[in-house]
Design an enzyme around this catalytic site. Structure first.
Site, PDB file in Angstrom:
ATOM      1  N   SER A 460       1.939 -28.868  42.569  1.00  0.00           N
ATOM      2  CA  SER A 460       1.576 -30.276  42.814  1.00  0.00           C
ATOM      3  C   SER A 460       2.590 -31.054  43.641  1.00  0.00           C
ATOM      4  CB  SER A 460       1.385 -30.997  41.484  1.00  0.00           C
ATOM      5  OG  SER A 460       0.254 -30.479  40.862  1.00  0.00           O
ATOM      6  N   LYS A 463       1.361 -32.365  46.783  1.00  0.00           N
ATOM      7  CA  LYS A 463       0.437 -33.505  46.919  1.00  0.00           C
ATOM      8  C   LYS A 463       1.008 -34.662  47.736  1.00  0.00           C
ATOM      9  CE  LYS A 463      -2.005 -32.362  42.629  1.00  0.00           C
ATOM     10  NZ  LYS A 463      -2.086 -32.680  41.193  1.00  0.00           N
ATOM     11  N   TYR A 585      -6.555 -25.892  50.087  1.00  0.00           N
ATOM     12  CA  TYR A 585      -5.824 -26.602  49.026  1.00  0.00           C
ATOM     13  C   TYR A 585      -5.068 -25.603  48.143  1.00  0.00           C
ATOM     14  CZ  TYR A 585      -4.858 -29.452  44.936  1.00  0.00           C
ATOM     15  OH  TYR A 585      -4.218 -30.093  43.897  1.00  0.00           O
ATOM     16  N   TYR A 637       1.906 -38.568  36.546  1.00  0.00           N
ATOM     17  CA  TYR A 637       0.619 -38.637  35.811  1.00  0.00           C
ATOM     18  C   TYR A 637       0.694 -39.567  34.610  1.00  0.00           C
ATOM     19  CZ  TYR A 637       0.448 -34.206  38.367  1.00  0.00           C
ATOM     20  OH  TYR A 637       0.532 -33.244  39.309  1.00  0.00           O
ATOM     21  N   VAL A 655       3.539 -27.428  38.446  1.00  0.00           N
ATOM     22  CA  VAL A 655       3.515 -26.494  37.311  1.00  0.00           C
ATOM     23  C   VAL A 655       4.250 -25.195  37.625  1.00  0.00           C
ATOM     24  CG1 VAL A 655       1.457 -27.420  36.190  1.00  0.00           C
ATOM     25  CG2 VAL A 655       1.224 -25.660  37.958  1.00  0.00           C
TER      26      VAL A 655
END
Ligand SMILES: Cc1cc2nc3c(=O)[nH]c(=O)nc-3n(C[C@H](O)[C@H](O)[C@H](O)COP(=O)(O)O)c2cc1C
Length: 1006
Positions: A460, A463, A585, A637, A655
């Site tokens: 992530s 992102k 992705y 988050y 992760v």
């Protein structure tokens, strides 16, 4: 002939005569493949005239050391190709040293192969193997008919070197390895044509050289010998025998017209070496062996006196990648750290610092994917979890910031909570013990500890980077139409789409990130993913790749992401086929990064979008601002609020175990540790971020957006003396040793960035600096991190036998290093702290004088006849003058001369000290302190007979005064003596003017 004149060596033209001597460093993989780090190491040294690599083995049996590179397998050749390309990209030239270890090895090192040698004679002692230390084995004596096979191994390895693009080979016939074993009588007791007589013992080496030269061309082949080196049991103790052996060898080599003969011998000027040189007739390189490290002076002397054509330089080239420049310009040198010679890893290998004045652009860049770690950063890269204490700086002093990171790492490594991600099959077997912390400043200085070079998938953390690319491509408005900037408060894989529009809440959750990826278009022949990968690579400052395995596993198991993508498609948030989009992705999430890469990504964001090491602008500032804002509110988050209030840095975790945190204008942090908490954040990553924020004051509410250097000026005290007049002995000591005390002036705020640049400056000072005076008078604010780091710095200095002094008139340091602060109250007592620079420098001068001078330097009492001012007079004249003087005594604080008084004579201080000062609106400004042996009062003559300063006794003072009237009488009665007196006083005055001018010059330069 100088070291810096070009030299033709065989087929090559060298720009200078410095040859990097072969240096075994044990940095290849266990498979003998030299990797990018090896390429980087050699590329950094490309400005040397020629690089000769470490000894490389031509056959597995010939491997002598653990982690030694070979020239046998395709992979090894490919590895060397990377090295050759990197060196050539920097304009360098490189030969491989081909080395068969012979009996200097063990089966536990060479992969279980039989250990062979000319004769079955073992070396005394032990060798380090992959299984620990083992006694040297008894080798098997090579049969005569095996020798052509060994020659063939040398030939093949040499051909492999050429196939890899290296420029030639050096045959290692020195230091007790196989070829040398044939030459030395102690290791060669053969009875065939290769043993016995000098000619026979030389035969095998000559045959190897001839065969390799025939294959490569002699102009691509050099050879190294070390007669009488007497190491590793290859003993040559009979001078005549030795001379005859090497004469026989060199005669045969001479006929081949090899590129060069490299001789290692402790007496380069001796008859043996010079005799061999004459016989050889071609280019000869010299090195005087291990006992004394080659110095610039020695190398120059060898060339100046025509003893050789070039010099092979070993350890100085280890420690100084830019040795050619440093020696040419006589710049300070780094000291080689022998502890890291063979230890593996970048520490002591690719991280030796360069002089500060080189700009990043001026540094030779490796063409290997990763930019050299030393572009701007020294330190430190322990390979494994357990941090090693490593040298970080030029002279063995470890950076306090590095030592802080090491202790933090050790502490946080104890955390055993969490477990690596199990949702993505491709990463579920991550090693939970891996743990690295890397911090990069906005000027690209990198601190690393632990597993900072292990690759893992970015997940992530991709992102914000793809989001940034979308913003850069399309602008904020267009992107906002598709992706909101609202914290969702949900976990990363929640849908969190706005009702009605289906717009994802932000780009940090999966839905928003997939939408962001959909906005990236291929262009200029590059597919979408290529563009994404290129952007990530620009962030990291090296070419990245992705893990096909992890990608495949995500592609097969990422059902939830398929669901999200189809939903987004239904809302027209994405306007294309979801499947290829998702494939890209998944690829973007599978990009392989290291902890260090993450720190560079973070530092690029912290540095307004410009990668601080490559200097490449990756993003515009407005995009950076937007990305950091979204990272701050949404990056963590459902833990974002708690994170921002406690850690206080925009951050993003993945992760895969990675985490980045950014403090704009100051630092970028990358952390890697696979075990995750319930939010999917690395447990150790979270804990380390929190501690970094607290300990280094990185919370955004504390730290302003300023990363400017805190260093205002840095100079040694010879350039800015205290102003105290010294006698000749003391002045001589200060001239010779003043460079051992250095003033570092600081300004601005000492928050993390300022503190870091301060400790970096101090930690990087040359070893000869014994006293470091930090001038804090222009520091506005000092955060706790400054106090802590000064404490650590002080301890590190004192461990290295050095002292820290502070000039801190206004007590800027809130916790008072000099008193109760962590750093102050060490066993070494409080840090000496002064109000004025001259007081601090005076203290430092006295320290140096008492350390390096005799008792004559700081005498308690100086009879007037011995006063330095009267030194030019002959003793009878001095005595005659003394007879015209009056003794006077003063108590502490008593005014001796007051400003504005008429000339009252020349005052000679016999004992004690006086201070001269002038009145300022803010009070008395002290100008100087004078002590026994010095004079005052005479300068009034130069200012309309008026005293310009007030002179007070500092403690009890005894003077001898030659009053104005006595001088007038002298002029009448003994004009010759009067002239002598004035001459002496004038000389003395000029000495002082000179001192004053030097000090003023420094102040003006500030
Ligand atoms: C760490 C280290 C590794 C070395 N490895 C080799 C080698 O592989 N081959 C070789 O011929 N000499 C090797 N040497 C010897 C050096 O090439 C050189 O002759 C020696 O260091 C003395 O020179 P210096 O004073 O300039 O360091 C090594 C020396 C050191 C310190």
């Amino acid at each position: 002939m100088s070291l810096f004149t070009p030299l033709s060596v065989g087929a090559l033209d060298l720009p200078n005569r410095l040859v990097m001597a072969p240096l075994t460093r044990c940095r290849a993989g266990k498979d003998g493949v030299p990797g990018p780090m090896v390429a980087e190491h050699y590329a950094q040294r490309a400005s040397l005239g020629l690089i000769v690599t470490e000894g490389t083995y031509p056959s597995f049996a010939g491997q002598g050391f653990q982690y030694q590179p070979g020239l046998v397998t395709e992979e090894q050749i490919a590895g060397w190709r990377g090295v050759a390309e990197a060196v050539h990209a920097q304009g360098g030239r490189i030969f491989a040293q081909v080395m068969h270890a012979g009996r200097v090895t063990h089966e536990a090192t060479n992969g279980g192969h039989e250990v062979v040698a000319p004769s079955a004679i073992a070396i005394d002692g032990e060798t380090r193997t992959y299984e620990g230390k083992r006694p040297f084995p008894v080798p098997r004596a090579l049969e005569t008919d095996e020798l052509p096979g060994i020659i063939e191994e040398f030939v093949q390895a040499s051909k492999n070197a050429m196939a890899a693009g290296l420029d030639g080979v050096e045959l290692h016939s020195a230091n007790g390895y196989l070829l040398h074993e044939f030459l030395a009588p102690s290791s060669n007791q053969r009875t065939d044509a290769y043993g016995g007589s000098p000619e026979n013992r030389a035969r095998f080496v000559a045959e190897v050289a001839a065969a390799v030269a025939a294959e490569l061309g002699a102009d691509r082949v050099g050879i190294r010998i070390s007669p009488e080196h007497n190491v590793q049991g290859a003993l040559e103790t009979d001078p005549e025998e030795t001379r005859a052996t090497y004469a026989a060898l060199v005669d045969q080599l001479a006929g081949l017209k090899l590129a060069y003969l490299s001789i290692l011998h402790q007496d380069p000027a001796g008859a043996l070496v010079q005799g061999l040189r004459a016989r050889f007739g071609g280019v000869v390189l010299l090195n005087s062996g291990f006992s004394v490290i080659t110095s610039r002076e020695e190398a120059m002397a060898i060339l100046d006196s025509g003893l050789a054509d070039g010099v092979a330089v070993g350890r100085p080239a280890i420690a100084n990648p830019d040795l050619a420049r440093r020696w040419q310009e006589d710049l300070p040198l780094n000291t080689p750290d022998s502890k890291t010679f063979y230890t593996g890893g970048a520490s002591g290998y690719t991280d030796y610092p360069r002089p500060r004045q080189l700009t990043p652009g001026g540094w030779p860049r490796s063409s290997s994917a990763e930019p050299p770690a030393v572009v701007l950063s020294p330190p430190i890269r322990p390979e494994r979890v357990r941090p090693r204490r490593t040298h970080a700086y030029a002279d063995g002093m470890e950076s306090p910031i590095q030592s802080y990171l090491e202790s933090l790492h050790a502490e946080i490594a104890q955390l055993r909570d969490g477990r690596p991600d199990t949702n993505i099959p491709g990463i579920s077997n991550a090693d939970p013990d891996k743990f690295g912390i890397c911090v990069s400043t906005v000027d690209g200085y990198v601190y690393e500890v632990g597993d900072t070079r292990d690759e893992f998938t970015i997940q992530s953390i991709s992102k914000p980077l793809t989001y940034a690319l979308a913003l850069a491509d399309l602008g904020t408005e267009a992107v906002d139409e598709k992706i909101d900037v609202e914290p969702s408060g949900d976990a990363f894989n929640e849908l969190s789409l706005a009702e009605g529009s289906g717009r994802p809440a932000n780009a940090m959750i999966n839905a928003g990130a997939i939408a962001a990826a959909s906005l990236i278009k291929g262009s200029g022949g590059s597919s979408r993913f290529k563009r994404i990968l290129k952007t990530y690579s620009d962030f990291a400052g090296r070419e990245l790749d992705y893990s096909q395995r992890v990608y495949e596993s995500e592609r097969r198991s990422g059902h939830r992401n398929y669901a999200i993508a189809y939903l987004l498609r239904q809302f027209n948030i994405i306007e294309q086929d979801p499947v290829p989009l998702l494939e890209d992705y998944f690829r973007q999430c599978s990009v392989l990064v290291t902890c260090r890469d993450l720190a560079m990504v973070a530092a690029t964001l912290a540095n307004s979008g410009t990668n601080p090491q490559t200097g490449k602008q990756v993003l515009e500032l407005d995009v950076v601002d937007r990305v950091l804002s979204v990272m701050a509110t949404c990056g963590m988050y459902d833990d974002a609020g708690a994170w921002l209030s406690s850690v206080g840095m925009p951050a993003k975790s993945g992760v895969g175990g990675g985490i980045i945190a950014v403090l704009p204008g100051q630092v970028g942090v990358g952390i890697y540790s696979p075990p995750l908490d319930e939010h999917g954040t690395s447990v150790r990553g979270g804990a380390a971020s929190l501690r970094l924020s607290q300990d280094l004051g990185l919370h955004f509410v504390h730290a302003g957006r300023t990363g400017r250097s805190a260093i205002r000026a840095s100079y040694d005290i010879t350039a800015a003396p205290s102003g105290i007049r010294r006698n000749d002995e003391a002045a001589e000591v200060l001239r010779g040793h003043g460079h051992r005390a250095r003033v570092v002036e600081l300004n601005g705020d000492l928050l993390f960035a300022g503190t870091e640049s301060m400790v970096r400056e101090v930690s990087g000072l040359d070893n000869h600096v014994e006293l470091v005076i930090l001038d804090l008078r222009r520091v506005d604010d000092a955060a706790q991190v400054a106090v802590d780091m000064l404490g650590r710095l002080r301890r590190a200095l004192s461990d290295a036998g050095r002292e820290l002094l502070l000039i801190d008139g206004e007590a800027t340091l809130p916790y008072g290093l000099a008193g109760n602060g962590e750093g102050g109250s060490s066993a070494a007592g409080p840090v000496p702290c002064f109000d004025t620079r001259s007081a601090a420098v005076e203290w430092a001068e006295n320290r140096l004088i008492s350390r390096y001078g005799s008792e004559l330097c700081l005498p308690e009492e100086v009879p007037v006849t011995a006063s330095p001012a009267l030194a030019p007079l002959d003793p009878a004249d001095a005595k005659a003058l003394a007879e015209r003087m009056e003794p006077r005594e003063y108590d502490d604080g008593e005014v001796i001369r007051r400003v504005g008084q008429r000339f009252g004579g020349v005052h000679f201080i016999v004992s004690g000290k006086v201070g001269s000062s002038v009145a300022e609106p803010a009070g008395q400004l002290k100008l100087s302190t004078l002590s026994a042996g010095m004079t005052f009062g005479e300068l009034a003559l130069a200012s309309e007979d008026r005293q310009e300063t007030t002179v007070r006794a500092e403690g009890p003072v005894r003077l001898m005064v030659l009053p104005a009237e006595a001088i007038a009488a002298l002029e009448n009665e003994d004009p010759r003596l009067a002239v002598e007196l004035w001459k002496a006083l004038t000389r003395d005055a000029y000495t002082r003017v000179d001192q004053y001018l030097r000090e003023t010059a420094v102040r003006l330069n500030d």
